[in-house]
Design a protein around this motif. Sequence first.
Motif, short mmCIF file in Angstrom:
data_model
loop_
_atom_site.label_atom_id
_atom_site.label_comp_id
_atom_site.label_asym_id
_atom_site.label_seq_id
_atom_site.Cartn_x
_atom_site.Cartn_y
_atom_site.Cartn_z
N TYR A 42 0.79 -1.31 0.00
CA TYR A 42 0.02 -0.22 -0.08
C TYR A 42 0.82 1.48 0.08
O TYR A 42 0.55 2.13 -0.76
CB TYR A 42 -1.03 0.09 1.33
N GLY A 43 1.87 1.32 0.70
CA GLY A 43 2.64 2.28 0.77
C GLY A 43 3.57 2.77 -0.46
O GLY A 43 4.19 3.80 -0.53
N TRP A 44 3.41 1.88 -1.48
CA TRP A 44 4.19 2.05 -2.57
C TRP A 44 3.66 3.16 -3.18
O TRP A 44 4.13 3.98 -4.02
CB TRP A 44 4.35 0.79 -3.51
N TRP A 45 2.44 3.40 -3.23
CA TRP A 45 1.73 4.72 -3.64
C TRP A 45 1.93 5.84 -2.90
O TRP A 45 2.58 6.94 -3.26
CB TRP A 45 0.25 4.60 -3.58
N SER A 46 1.74 5.85 -1.52
CA SER A 46 2.04 6.99 -0.64
C SER A 46 2.16 6.65 0.61
O SER A 46 1.21 6.13 1.10
CB SER A 46 0.81 8.08 -0.79
N TRP A 47 3.31 6.71 1.19
CA TRP A 47 3.49 6.38 2.56
C TRP A 47 2.64 7.36 3.63
O TRP A 47 2.22 6.48 4.59
CB TRP A 47 4.87 6.55 3.09
N LYS A 48 2.30 8.45 3.20
CA LYS A 48 1.60 9.14 4.20
C LYS A 48 0.27 8.50 4.29
O LYS A 48 -0.19 8.66 5.54
CB LYS A 48 1.45 10.70 3.69
N PHE A 49 -0.23 8.01 3.46
CA PHE A 49 -1.72 7.62 3.64
C PHE A 49 -1.58 6.08 4.44
O PHE A 49 -2.74 5.73 4.70
CB PHE A 49 -2.32 7.26 2.12
N ALA A 122 -5.67 14.43 -2.20
CA ALA A 122 -5.91 13.18 -3.00
C ALA A 122 -6.76 12.27 -2.40
O ALA A 122 -6.97 12.04 -1.40
CB ALA A 122 -4.71 12.72 -3.53
N PRO A 124 -7.30 8.62 -1.21
CA PRO A 124 -6.48 7.71 -0.66
C PRO A 124 -7.11 6.36 -1.45
O PRO A 124 -8.08 6.09 -1.61
CB PRO A 124 -6.66 7.38 0.74
#
Length: 484
Positions: A42-49, A122, A124
């Motif tokens: 999942y974090g491959w897209w965005s670690w903040k989410f 964005a 999530p």
Amino acid sequence: MLFNSIPFLVFLPVVFILYWYLSNKKLKYQNLLLLIASYVFYGWWSWKFLILLALSTLLDYLYGFGVGSKSRKKARFFLWLSIANNLGILGVFKYYNFFAEQFQTAFEAIGIHTHPIILQIALPVGISFYTFHGMSYVFDIFRGERRPITNFVEYAVFVCFFPLLVAGPIERANHLLPQIQNKRVFSYSQASEGLRLMLWGMFKKVIIADGLAITVNDIFNNYSTLSAGTLIMGAIGFSFQIYCDFSGYSEIALGTAKLFGFELLSNFKFPYFSRDIAEFWRRWHVSLSSWFKDYLYIPLGGSKLGKAKAVRNTFIIFLVSGFWHGASWNFITWGAIHAAGFLPLLLLNRNRQHTKEIVAFDRKLPNMKELMQMLGTFAFVTFAWIFFRIHDIKVAIDFCKRIIVNAFHDPLQFVHKPGGLMVLYYIIPLILADWWIRRNERVIRPTPYRILNWAIAIVMAIFIINTFFTYLDKQPSSFIYFEF
């Protein structure tokens, strides 16, 4: 991380090898590995989410203990707290801007000018799916169907198991949690079934859906200059594009889960072979349809409170289902169209006439009545997809109007070859393949000839690999349902 990407082709075998290496160790290590792998995926897209995902998971885990209280007052309080939490997350990230803009429009209509704050954030990935996982867990506890789980890692794996994390299927706690809590044993036959499902799902996405997208996008983007026949081909092409895109994802998810010893819920059961709209919704996005039925339709009274309440509940389900797909009027319109198609079946008590086997289950071909029913249902569904595909309702209506007007003004156009016929090169082989395997959506039925099976698999793999390396320098195409 996308299934149809080079990173996933590296990620999956690494996790697979480590996972089964740990099968001789304690079960908790396997589950911990799955949780870490899911967060990396999942974090491959965005670690903040990841923070939002972890927070949502933790809150529902804690709410579960309150919902499991012997005091019904306390249980009901934590149930509503969970609902408010999950719908609040969806409201902020998915629906806030929509409602802010609608209120602004409404106030301006009466002469009051407002300047609402529009959030520049964005959406999530997978938020609509993992919030529904959490809600199903607390609903099941409240209904006394299960006890709260004490092991946080096991619960977290249920919420964010990477094959289903971003686009489903939407799992149920009573179905997936027992599999997470019990030891898994590697099965060669299960893994083989999983690989075949993954290959077929990848082929449907990378070759068919993405191939159709080129022609479909061109037709929809230039609809005002095209003939009625070409527009019809575009609409048909999109029907199969979204089917192959989403069902392809689901089959990759089911196949990947099989590699790790899990059996996920089916999400697609050959919906375009449906004989009416009711059957279509028992075969399209099955996990979402059943979720709404169990957690919204039945609690509202279902069809047991008379026809008027049944009609009301049906419209609520379809409108909510449309709104679930996105904060836009076109999705609500799409849901309303399906509700209108379902309504005659409900009023005539014919909405459950096709609940068991798929069409022509024990025959090679459908009869003429079944064929006409399937074609009629597909035509209706394709019409509705136009409103799903085009976000501006006025443009969607104009698209449909141009089909009708152009057809009446120039009926001879159908004598000539329309544009967009390229979609048939993808659609016809797909229909034949789906008809061959239609008796079981969870297993890709092989031919009686082993050599032919291997030849088909190798050809499919070559097409997929060639596509991967042809567009190696480009971003892989995302799955349509990642937007929801």
